[in-house]
Design a protein around this motif. Structure first.
Motif, mmCIF file in Angstrom:
data_model
loop_
_atom_site.group_PDB
_atom_site.id
_atom_site.type_symbol
_atom_site.label_atom_id
_atom_site.label_comp_id
_atom_site.label_asym_id
_atom_site.label_seq_id
_atom_site.Cartn_x
_atom_site.Cartn_y
_atom_site.Cartn_z
ATOM 1 N N ASN A 137 0.839 -1.195 0.000
ATOM 2 C CA ASN A 137 0.000 0.000 0.000
ATOM 3 C C ASN A 137 0.878 1.252 0.000
ATOM 4 O O ASN A 137 2.002 1.227 0.504
ATOM 5 C CB ASN A 137 -0.917 0.021 1.226
ATOM 6 N N PRO A 138 0.364 2.353 -0.542
ATOM 7 C CA PRO A 138 1.152 3.585 -0.557
ATOM 8 C C PRO A 138 1.415 4.107 0.858
ATOM 9 O O PRO A 138 0.673 3.800 1.791
ATOM 10 C CB PRO A 138 0.297 4.561 -1.355
ATOM 11 N N ALA A 139 2.479 4.906 0.993
ATOM 12 C CA ALA A 139 2.847 5.466 2.295
ATOM 13 C C ALA A 139 1.839 6.498 2.775
ATOM 14 O O ALA A 139 1.700 6.719 3.976
ATOM 15 C CB ALA A 139 4.247 6.073 2.218
ATOM 16 N N PHE A 140 1.161 7.146 1.841
ATOM 17 C CA PHE A 140 0.164 8.147 2.203
ATOM 18 C C PHE A 140 -1.208 7.658 1.773
ATOM 19 O O PHE A 140 -1.379 7.169 0.666
ATOM 20 C CB PHE A 140 0.497 9.493 1.552
ATOM 21 N N GLY A 141 -2.170 7.812 2.657
ATOM 22 C CA GLY A 141 -3.515 7.328 2.389
ATOM 23 C C GLY A 141 -4.260 8.185 1.385
ATOM 24 O O GLY A 141 -3.792 9.229 0.937
ATOM 25 N N GLY A 142 -5.412 7.700 1.023
ATOM 26 C CA GLY A 142 -6.262 8.419 0.089
ATOM 27 C C GLY A 142 -7.293 7.497 -0.518
ATOM 28 O O GLY A 142 -7.382 6.319 -0.179
ATOM 29 N N THR A 143 -8.062 8.059 -1.418
ATOM 30 C CA THR A 143 -9.049 7.290 -2.161
ATOM 31 C C THR A 143 -8.547 7.159 -3.592
ATOM 32 O O THR A 143 -8.184 8.150 -4.212
ATOM 33 C CB THR A 143 -10.414 8.001 -2.133
ATOM 34 N N PHE A 144 -8.522 5.928 -4.074
ATOM 35 C CA PHE A 144 -7.934 5.629 -5.372
ATOM 36 C C PHE A 144 -8.965 4.930 -6.249
ATOM 37 O O PHE A 144 -9.591 3.967 -5.819
ATOM 38 C CB PHE A 144 -6.695 4.751 -5.201
ATOM 39 N N TYR A 145 -9.107 5.423 -7.465
ATOM 40 C CA TYR A 145 -10.050 4.843 -8.411
ATOM 41 C C TYR A 145 -9.292 3.883 -9.319
ATOM 42 O O TYR A 145 -8.482 4.308 -10.138
ATOM 43 C CB TYR A 145 -10.713 5.941 -9.245
ATOM 44 N N PHE A 146 -9.569 2.589 -9.156
ATOM 45 C CA PHE A 146 -8.987 1.555 -9.997
ATOM 46 C C PHE A 146 -10.039 1.211 -11.052
ATOM 47 O O PHE A 146 -11.121 0.750 -10.709
ATOM 48 C CB PHE A 146 -8.656 0.310 -9.178
ATOM 49 N N ASN A 147 -9.729 1.444 -12.318
ATOM 50 C CA ASN A 147 -10.679 1.185 -13.404
ATOM 51 C C ASN A 147 -10.409 -0.178 -14.023
ATOM 52 O O ASN A 147 -9.258 -0.551 -14.244
ATOM 53 C CB ASN A 147 -10.566 2.265 -14.480
ATOM 54 N N CYS A 148 -11.473 -0.891 -14.316
ATOM 55 C CA CYS A 148 -11.369 -2.202 -14.953
ATOM 56 C C CYS A 148 -11.767 -2.069 -16.417
ATOM 57 O O CYS A 148 -12.862 -1.601 -16.737
ATOM 58 C CB CYS A 148 -12.274 -3.202 -14.259
ATOM 59 N N GLN A 149 -10.858 -2.502 -17.279
ATOM 60 C CA GLN A 149 -11.140 -2.562 -18.702
ATOM 61 C C GLN A 149 -10.822 -3.973 -19.173
ATOM 62 O O GLN A 149 -9.939 -4.643 -18.625
ATOM 63 C CB GLN A 149 -10.290 -1.547 -19.462
ATOM 64 N N VAL A 150 -11.542 -4.419 -20.208
ATOM 65 C CA VAL A 150 -11.355 -5.775 -20.714
ATOM 66 C C VAL A 150 -11.250 -5.763 -22.232
ATOM 67 O O VAL A 150 -11.740 -4.849 -22.897
ATOM 68 C CB VAL A 150 -12.494 -6.725 -20.276
#
Length: 170
Positions: A137-150
């Protein structure tokens, strides 16, 4: 008898007074103002709580209703401010709970994409889990948008958007 009741009362108070430790973080929950339509939010689970600067396992789920076509490639894109790392040797694809053989997993750090290639296309209409183990995990927190493409087999080589996992690291 009075001492026994007092001891039971104090013990039960102490046991219920401690906070419950959450072992896994999961969604979808209530997400306000995310910018992602609710029908495009994909469920996930972080097995070790999503703590900053620690190891975790991301279980990224794709519901069967989203799997309208067979899939020859999964591409997970993430934002440039996500500074975590992935172990490409510890990536699995599970279809209805069973592991699928993978031909290759590529991590393009500059392009911020993790590409997963099953040996055989994943059939349409199945519940799929993309399991990313040994994630730092990153050293600094936050909200991350992981996009799924196929990418579907035999299709025009353009990735199609399936949805977004909204992952919070504390």
């Amino acid at each position: 008898m009075r001492r026994l009741l007092s001891a039971v009362a104090v013990t039960s108070f102490l046991l219920t007074g401690f906070p419950v430790i959450t072992w896994a973080q999961s969604l979808p929950g209530l997400t306000l103002f995310s910018g992602v339509k609710s029908e495009n939010q994909l469920p996930f689970r972080l097995d070790f709580g999503g703590q900053t600067n620690s190891w975790d396992r991301y279980i990224l789920r794709i519901p069967e209703k989203k799997m309208k076509l067979a899939v020859a490639q999964f591409a997970i894109t993430y934002p440039n401010y996500y500074k975590g790392s992935f172990d490409t040797k510890k990536v699995e694809v599970k279809v209805r709970g069973k592991k699928v053989a993978l031909s290759e997993v590529k991590w393009d750090k500059e392009g911020r994409v993790l590409e997963i290639f099953p040996e055989e296309p994943v059939p349409a209409g199945n519940k799929v889990e993309l399991v990313l183990s040994n994630v730092q995990n990153p050293a600094f927190g936050g909200t991350f948008y992981f996009n799924c493409q196929v990418l579907s087999p035999g299709d025009v080589p353009l990735l199609r958007y399936l949805g977004t996992w909204i992952i919070s690291v504390n």
